[in-house]
Scaffold this active site. Sequence first.
Site, PDB file in Angstrom:
ATOM      1  CB  CYS A   1      -0.920  -0.023   1.222  1.00 28.25           C
ATOM      2  SG  CYS A   1      -1.838   1.500   1.403  1.00 28.25           S
TER       3      CYS A   1
ATOM      4  CB  CYS B   1      -0.367   2.479   4.099  1.00 28.83           C
ATOM      5  SG  CYS B   1      -1.867   1.817   3.443  1.00 28.83           S
ATOM      6  CG  ASP B   2       3.343   1.221   4.380  1.00 30.96           C
ATOM      7  OD1 ASP B   2       2.950   1.707   5.448  1.00 30.96           O
ATOM      8  OD2 ASP B   2       3.078   0.064   4.018  1.00 30.96           O
TER       9      ASP B   2
END
Length: 315
Positions: free
Chosen positions: A135, A138-139
Amino acid sequence: MSNHHKVIVIGSGPAGFTAALYTGRANLNPIIFEGHQPGGQLMITTEVENYPGFEHGIQGPELMDVMRKQVHRFGAKSIYKFITKVDFSEKPFKMWTDDNELYTSDTVIVATGAAAKLLGLESEKKFMGFGVSACATCDGFFFRNQRVIVVGGGDTAMEEANYLTRHASEVTVIHRRDTFRASKIMFDRAKANPKIKFMTDTVIDEVYGTEEEFKKVVEGVKLRNLKTNEVTDFPVEGVFIAIGHQPNTGIFKGILDMDETGYLITKKATSETNIPGVFACGDAQDSYYRQAITAAGTGCMAAIDAERYLEAMNE
Ligand code: NDP
């Protein structure tokens, strides 16, 4: 039976919320089990430009927040738990939460969605969360001015690659073929981005890095060219896997009909499963369209199917 309901919705993406919206407005007081990722896959995306009604686009998490508020206005209730077991062999249908609480209902709407697929390498598992991710939104932030690769040749890979250029110094898309499944607009956008490079006919053999007690980081990957079989070393700090999704339908195995990849089978042009009273919608039953708007559409179908089923039950 205090935990008995007319409608239980399992899943809280666009499909689950739309099913709850419609059954809520039909005064059926649905319960939504929001699961491990309340709001579903759109919670880990950024700009959604293709959901009708938002001329200038909307952030995924904001869209889900608005959907939840809209649904709660009509008497639907969210329960922030995960269903781990179901028994649909007799009525009322039974469902157990992760803390072993039993809920029963007259109808069930399955909207459990799908999750990102992984390559299945031992080293990928080892560095998951320590340089390997599925993701970018997200990261991506953690890879500021670092080098990353994105694996995949579909729209997700193109989207993730584009997103990662906001943070990373260099993004390389690794694809196992030399033709891309991605839509032309997404591919062209990635190709036009000067920070993105492409490597085709290539797969990852291994992710490697440092594994000390307080330091576990990715340092690179071993890449294999599928045409020449040559293995090369490619130093990177981040590896993003973007190779598609699999449906979250494990708990329904042997209970609901599914295809060989786990997608639930619904009767043509309805949300009906093989069990009368159990309906399926969204990505859990759609391996083809997989869009927020199609998920919402099938959520609406499941709600209408459940309403009609309950009406017939009471006749
Ligand atoms: P896709 O199934 O479209 O693409 C998966 C990609 O991963 C393919 O290129 C595939 O290669 C590759 N792949 C699969 N398994 C492996 C493996 N084991 N090793 C290496 N490579 C692998 O999935 P997406 O998630 O990209 O897209 C799913 C759907 O969602 C599509 O309909 C897409 O259009 C849509 N979508 C739309 C977006 C938007 O419009 N904003 C954003 C993201 C997705 P191969 O081609 O060789 O099979």
